[in-house]
Design a protein around this motif. Structure first.
Motif, PDB file in Angstrom:
ATOM      1  N   ARG A  63       0.826  -1.539  -0.260  1.00 34.12           N
ATOM      2  CA  ARG A  63      -0.430  -0.011   0.222  1.00 34.12           C
ATOM      3  C   ARG A  63       1.119   1.121   0.044  1.00 34.12           C
ATOM      4  NH1 ARG A  63      -4.374  -2.059   4.641  1.00 34.12           N
ATOM      5  NH2 ARG A  63      -5.522  -3.544   2.499  1.00 34.12           N
ATOM      6  N   ASP A  64       1.509   1.132   1.270  1.00 37.28           N
ATOM      7  CA  ASP A  64       2.213   2.704   0.818  1.00 37.28           C
ATOM      8  C   ASP A  64       3.764   2.456  -0.693  1.00 37.28           C
ATOM      9  OD1 ASP A  64       2.633   2.826   3.404  1.00 37.28           O
ATOM     10  OD2 ASP A  64       4.169   2.390   4.165  1.00 37.28           O
ATOM     11  N   PHE A  65       3.825   1.814  -0.852  1.00 37.59           N
ATOM     12  CA  PHE A  65       4.366   1.266  -2.602  1.00 37.59           C
ATOM     13  C   PHE A  65       3.423   2.437  -3.315  1.00 37.59           C
ATOM     14  CE2 PHE A  65       5.777   0.669  -6.889  1.00 37.59           C
ATOM     15  CZ  PHE A  65       7.321   0.319  -6.830  1.00 37.59           C
ATOM     16  N   SER A  66       2.564   2.026  -3.630  1.00 34.96           N
ATOM     17  CA  SER A  66       0.982   2.056  -4.125  1.00 34.96           C
ATOM     18  C   SER A  66       0.758   3.922  -4.218  1.00 34.96           C
ATOM     19  CB  SER A  66      -0.063   1.397  -4.229  1.00 34.96           C
ATOM     20  OG  SER A  66      -0.599   1.745  -5.249  1.00 34.96           O
ATOM     21  N   ALA A  67       0.944   4.422  -3.645  1.00 37.17           N
ATOM     22  CA  ALA A  67       0.470   5.354  -3.218  1.00 37.17           C
ATOM     23  C   ALA A  67       1.669   6.221  -3.748  1.00 37.17           C
ATOM     24  CB  ALA A  67       0.358   5.625  -1.403  1.00 37.17           C
ATOM     25  N   THR A  68       2.695   5.867  -3.761  1.00 34.73           N
ATOM     26  CA  THR A  68       3.909   6.553  -4.136  1.00 34.73           C
ATOM     27  C   THR A  68       4.084   6.669  -6.454  1.00 34.73           C
ATOM     28  OG1 THR A  68       6.095   5.728  -3.460  1.00 34.73           O
ATOM     29  CG2 THR A  68       4.318   7.499  -2.051  1.00 34.73           C
ATOM     30  N   SER A  69       3.452   5.738  -6.340  1.00 33.62           N
ATOM     31  CA  SER A  69       4.223   4.390  -7.493  1.00 33.62           C
ATOM     32  C   SER A  69       4.150   5.382  -8.416  1.00 33.62           C
ATOM     33  CB  SER A  69       3.354   2.986  -7.451  1.00 33.62           C
ATOM     34  OG  SER A  69       3.637   3.046  -9.005  1.00 33.62           O
ATOM     35  N   VAL A  71       2.998   4.433 -11.677  1.00 37.06           N
ATOM     36  CA  VAL A  71       2.032   4.130 -12.123  1.00 37.06           C
ATOM     37  C   VAL A  71       0.534   3.305 -11.468  1.00 37.06           C
ATOM     38  CG1 VAL A  71       3.437   3.842 -14.708  1.00 37.06           C
ATOM     39  CG2 VAL A  71       3.385   1.474 -12.501  1.00 37.06           C
ATOM     40  N   THR A  72      -0.076   3.037 -11.296  1.00 34.53           N
ATOM     41  CA  THR A  72      -1.096   2.559 -11.091  1.00 34.53           C
ATOM     42  C   THR A  72      -1.180   1.241 -10.690  1.00 34.53           C
ATOM     43  OG1 THR A  72      -2.912   3.958 -12.305  1.00 34.53           O
ATOM     44  CG2 THR A  72      -3.979   2.242 -10.669  1.00 34.53           C
ATOM     45  N   ILE A  73      -0.876   0.603  -9.389  1.00 32.87           N
ATOM     46  CA  ILE A  73      -1.022  -0.874  -8.973  1.00 32.87           C
ATOM     47  C   ILE A  73      -2.077  -0.900  -8.964  1.00 32.87           C
ATOM     48  CG2 ILE A  73      -0.216  -2.303  -7.477  1.00 32.87           C
ATOM     49  CD1 ILE A  73       2.322  -0.389  -7.934  1.00 32.87           C
ATOM     50  N   ASN A  74      -3.462  -1.496  -8.842  1.00 33.18           N
ATOM     51  CA  ASN A  74      -4.900  -2.197  -8.660  1.00 33.18           C
ATOM     52  C   ASN A  74      -3.985  -3.344  -7.049  1.00 33.18           C
ATOM     53  OD1 ASN A  74      -5.586  -0.606 -10.275  1.00 33.18           O
ATOM     54  ND2 ASN A  74      -6.144  -2.559 -11.570  1.00 33.18           N
ATOM     55  N   ILE A  75      -4.749  -3.415  -6.601  1.00 36.78           N
ATOM     56  CA  ILE A  75      -4.300  -3.929  -5.216  1.00 36.78           C
ATOM     57  C   ILE A  75      -6.060  -5.129  -4.716  1.00 36.78           C
ATOM     58  CG2 ILE A  75      -3.826  -4.906  -2.363  1.00 36.78           C
ATOM     59  CD1 ILE A  75      -2.662  -1.379  -2.886  1.00 36.78           C
ATOM     60  N   LEU A  76      -5.453  -6.000  -4.784  1.00 37.60           N
ATOM     61  CA  LEU A  76      -6.544  -6.750  -4.521  1.00 37.60           C
ATOM     62  C   LEU A  76      -6.193  -7.829  -2.970  1.00 37.60           C
ATOM     63  CD1 LEU A  76      -7.734  -8.426  -7.684  1.00 37.60           C
ATOM     64  CD2 LEU A  76      -8.657  -6.953  -7.078  1.00 37.60           C
ATOM     65  N   GLN A  77      -7.388  -8.457  -2.321  1.00 32.48           N
ATOM     66  CA  GLN A  77      -6.556  -9.561  -1.502  1.00 32.48           C
ATOM     67  C   GLN A  77      -7.812 -10.213  -0.938  1.00 32.48           C
ATOM     68  OE1 GLN A  77      -6.939  -6.984   2.416  1.00 32.48           O
ATOM     69  NE2 GLN A  77      -5.401  -8.450   3.387  1.00 32.48           N
ATOM     70  N   HIS A  78      -7.088 -11.599  -0.252  1.00 35.46           N
ATOM     71  CA  HIS A  78      -7.988 -12.764  -0.453  1.00 35.46           C
ATOM     72  C   HIS A  78      -9.069 -11.930   0.963  1.00 35.46           C
ATOM     73  CE1 HIS A  78      -7.092 -15.615  -3.720  1.00 35.46           C
ATOM     74  NE2 HIS A  78      -7.601 -14.880  -3.877  1.00 35.46           N
ATOM     75  N   PRO A  79      -9.932 -12.765   1.627  1.00 31.03           N
ATOM     76  CA  PRO A  79     -10.417 -12.941   2.791  1.00 31.03           C
ATOM     77  C   PRO A  79      -9.473 -13.704   3.573  1.00 31.03           C
ATOM     78  CG  PRO A  79     -11.307 -13.602   2.096  1.00 31.03           C
ATOM     79  CD  PRO A  79     -10.688 -13.165   0.724  1.00 31.03           C
ATOM     80  N   HIS A  80      -8.874 -14.857   3.270  1.00 28.25           N
ATOM     81  CA  HIS A  80      -8.092 -15.566   4.340  1.00 28.25           C
ATOM     82  C   HIS A  80      -6.898 -16.718   3.299  1.00 28.25           C
ATOM     83  CE1 HIS A  80     -11.608 -18.318   2.566  1.00 28.25           C
ATOM     84  NE2 HIS A  80     -10.579 -18.348   2.349  1.00 28.25           N
ATOM     85  N   ASN A  81      -6.184 -16.762   3.658  1.00 24.46           N
ATOM     86  CA  ASN A  81      -5.197 -17.303   3.097  1.00 24.46           C
ATOM     87  C   ASN A  81      -6.168 -18.937   2.576  1.00 24.46           C
ATOM     88  OD1 ASN A  81      -2.604 -19.689   2.707  1.00 24.46           O
ATOM     89  ND2 ASN A  81      -2.353 -17.588   2.355  1.00 24.46           N
ATOM     90  N   ARG A  82      -5.290 -18.729   0.801  1.00 27.76           N
ATOM     91  CA  ARG A  82      -6.038 -19.702  -0.229  1.00 27.76           C
ATOM     92  C   ARG A  82      -4.535 -20.657  -0.642  1.00 27.76           C
ATOM     93  NH1 ARG A  82     -11.019 -17.384  -3.256  1.00 27.76           N
ATOM     94  NH2 ARG A  82     -10.645 -19.021  -4.512  1.00 27.76           N
TER      95      ARG A  82
END
Length: 338
Positions: A63-69, A71-82
């Protein structure tokens, strides 16, 4: 690094490339990976990163890297480890690019790789691009230098033209034994909805890559390293376990059947390359079984039967194929471990 200006797609037009990065507990390596990609990316490229519920600070770093990147980085997250397969499947389901490139989050992209890929696609428009890689180790020994790990080839051809011979593609990926998905850039349309990574199974690339290649009409081998593969101690594949043995034993199940259904005239040379790959896998399974406690060792007979089912040749045929090619050392290893 190349400075080619890649055209920005109009609004609502899909990007020409989706770079898909699954992340799980890779904090020490994540920034190297992201920097290597964003340094050569552009708005014409889609970057999607999925955090699979990391227990370290990978998500925070992302998230920190994306804020200053730049180019745009789309971040997704799983609700639990899969697991890795599920992470890649979710990334694939969300990708919009014409081409797909999976990158592991502890690896890096070589400077200029995106430029080289764009030029190749613009010129040839292949269904599949195969690239080479280099290996990064914490400690490099003489044997590693002798292997020329600065440039590991993933395909046996010269890489100078668009190819369409299915037998050569089948033989080539198994001859080099480099079936990892991150060295294969493919059209997104090849995946459809019926080709996904098997959740909960190791060696997922061995399962998926041959099935992806089966859908390819033409392909191009880029004979240069585009990925820096980080070799880490203690990875899943370097740690003995019953699950690793079982998943390795079934990784090639059904592959030859599928290929013969579509290409019944698959060459004998191609079939031998596949059989030899399966032989090496079976030998490795036998070696891993020796490391298991005696009380937990399963019957080797079922692994042998699975191996013969995969290659659809009897033991005598395998021996003959080795003999007529003069592969005596390979024959000897096979007979010792069979």
């Amino acid at each position: 690094m190349h400075t080619e200006l890649i055209p920005v797609p109009p609004i609502n037009q899909a990007p020409w490339l989706s770079i898909l990065i699954p992340v799980y507990n890779v904090a020490p390596y994540l920034l190297d990976c992201l920097n290597s990609i964003t340094a050569q990316a552009s708005p014409a490229i889609e970057i999607i990163v999925l955090d699979d519920c990391s227990t370290d600070n990978s998500l925070e770093m992302l998230r920190d890297f994306s804020a200053t990147s730049p180019v745009t980085i789309n971040i997704l997250q799983h609700p639990h480890n899969r697991g890795l397969s599920a992470a890649r499947n979710t990334l694939l389901d969300n990708a919009q690019g014409e081409y797909i490139w999976f990158i592991d989050s502890d690896d890096m992209m070589v400077p200029g790789a995106i430029h080289s890929l764009h030029t190749l696609i613009h010129t040839h428009a292949p269904d599949l691009v195969l690239c080479d890689f280099s290996v990064l180790r914490n400690m490099q020994r003489l044997k590693h230098r002798l292997r020329n790990e600065k440039h590991i080839r993933t395909f046996p051809e010269s890489g100078s033209a668009l190819m369409s011979d299915s037998s050569e593609l089948f033989a080539g990926i198994f001859q080099k034994r480099k079936l990892h998905i991150w060295s294969k850039i493919s059209r997104r349309s090849l995946w459809g909805s019926d080709l996904r990574f098997p959740e909960g199974q190791l060696l997922e690339d061995v399962v998926v890559t041959p099935r992806l290649c089966l859908r390819v009409k033409n392909y191009f081998y880029a004979n240069e390293p585009w990925i820096i593969y980080r070799q880490r101690a203690g990875s899943i594949l370097t740690t003995p376990s019953q699950k690793k043995i079982d998943d390795m034993a079934i990784a090639c199940s059904g592959i030859l059947d599928l290929w013969l259904q579509k290409h019944p005239q698959l060459s004998a040379a191609a079939r031998f390359r596949f059989a030899h790959f399966c032989v090496r896998t079976h030998i490795f399974v036998r070696q891993e079984l020796r490391k298991m406690p005696e009380i937990h060792k399963p019957d080797i007979h079922r692994y042998r039967q699975e191996f013969l089912k995969q290659i659809q040749w009897k033991k005598s045929r395998i021996c003959w194929e080795y003999i007529k090619r003069g592969w005596i050392s390979g024959l000897r290893r096979f007979l010792l471990e069979y």
